[in-house]
Design an enzyme around this catalytic site. Structure first.
Site, PDB file in Angstrom:
ATOM      1  CB  CYS A  93      -1.004  -0.023   1.149  1.00 37.95           C
ATOM      2  SG  CYS A  93      -2.358   1.172   0.897  1.00 37.95           S
ATOM      3  CD  GLU A 144      -2.286  -6.376   4.587  1.00 35.84           C
ATOM      4  OE1 GLU A 144      -2.500  -5.209   4.967  1.00 35.84           O
ATOM      5  OE2 GLU A 144      -1.708  -6.642   3.495  1.00 35.84           O
ATOM      6  CG  HIS A 171      -4.051  -3.455   2.219  1.00 30.10           C
ATOM      7  ND1 HIS A 171      -3.128  -3.161   3.204  1.00 30.10           N
ATOM      8  CD2 HIS A 171      -4.605  -2.270   1.861  1.00 30.10           C
ATOM      9  CE1 HIS A 171      -3.140  -1.856   3.441  1.00 30.10           C
ATOM     10  NE2 HIS A 171      -4.023  -1.296   2.634  1.00 30.10           N
TER      11      HIS A 171
END
Length: 216
Positions: free
Chosen positions: A85, A196, A194
Site C-alpha cells: 500500500c 493480507e 493489501h
C-alpha cells in the site's frame, strides 16, 4: 529434521496494519518479528514495509527510524523487500498529496498522485492485469485483490537498457483510470493492494513471496 522457516521483519515505523500483517506472514510460513531495529531489519531474510495514510506522514515516520537507509542498503545487497500500500508508494521518487510534494525513497522514478477517477477512494475488490512472466501472481492471475487508496502511480517511468531484466509491472483500473498495482523488480517487490486483506488469493501471493526468501 525440518527446514527452518524464513525470518521476516515487519518494519515498525508507526504506519500500517502491523498486527494483521504479522499474522498474515506467520500464516504464510515465516517467523515474523515486528521491530524498528536496524540490525534486525538488515539481518532478516525478508523485510516487509507496510503503510497506510498520508505519503508525507509515512515518509516522516520512515526517516525517523532511518528506514529509507535500511531499504536502500538491503536492495543494494540484493536482499528482498516487500512494500504494501503506502509502503509501495514510498518506493517511488515523489508523492503529491493536497498540494504537498514529498520526497520518497527513490527506488523507482515516478510520482504518486491522486487517481483521476469519478469516485475516490478506490475501496474494495478489483482484478489486476498481471505482468507477463510474473512469479508473484503465479496461480492467482485471474483473482481479485483488496484495494484501499485515493492515490497511485499512473505512469511507469523506469527505462531499462536491455542488459538487465525489465521489472514486471502489473496494472489495475478504477473508474477508467489505470494505475500500477504491483511491481516485481529483482529483490524489490511491492503491491498497491493489501495482500493480507485479500483472502485466499492474497494468502497464496504471500506464501509465494515467503517461499522465495531462502533462495534469494
Amino acid at each position: 529434521m525440518s527446514l527452518s522457516k524464513p525470518n521476516v521483519v515487519v518494519l515498525d515505523y508507526g504506519s500500517g496494519n502491523l498486527r494483521s500483517a504479522v499474522r498474515a506472514f506467520e500464516r504464510a510460513g515465516a517467523t515474523v518479528e515486528l521491530t524498528s531495529d536496524m540490525d534486525a531489519a538488515m539481518a532478516a531474510d525478508g523485510l516487509v514495509v507496510p503503510g497506510v495514510g498520508a505519503y508525507e506522514a509515512c515518509m516522516r515516520g520512515l526517516r525517523a527510524i532511518r528506514g529509507e537507509r535500511i531499504i536502500g542498503r538491503r536492495l543494494s545487497g540484493g536482499r528482498p523487500v516487500l512494500g504494501i500500500c503506502v509502503g509501495f508508494q514510498i518506493m517511488f521518487e515523489t508523492g503529491v498529496e493536497h498540494g504537498v510534494t514529498t520526497e520518497g525513497c527513490g527506488e523507482w522514478p515516478g510520482v504518486v498522485e491522486k487517481l483521476h477517477a469519478p469516485v475516490v477512494p478506490h475501496m474494495g475488490w478489483n482484478t489486476v492485469d498481471v505482468a507477463e512472466g510474473s512469479t508473484l501472481f503465479a496461480g492467482v492471475e485471474d483473482e481479485r485483490f483488496y484495494f484501499v487508496h485515493s492515490y497511485g502511480v499512473r505512469e511507469w517511468l523506469l527505462q531499462t537498457d536491455g542488459r538487465t531484466e525489465a521489472p514486471k509491472v502489473t496494472w489495475a483500473e478504477h473508474g477508467g483510470d489505470r494505475f500500477v498495482a504491483a511491481v516485481e523488480n529483482g529483490p524489490l517487490v511491492a503491491t498497491q493492494f493489501h495482500p493480507e486483506k485479500s483472502g485466499d488469493a492474497g494468502a497464496h501471493l504471500l506464501r509465494t513471496w515467503v517461499s522465495s526468501l531462502k533462495s534469494a
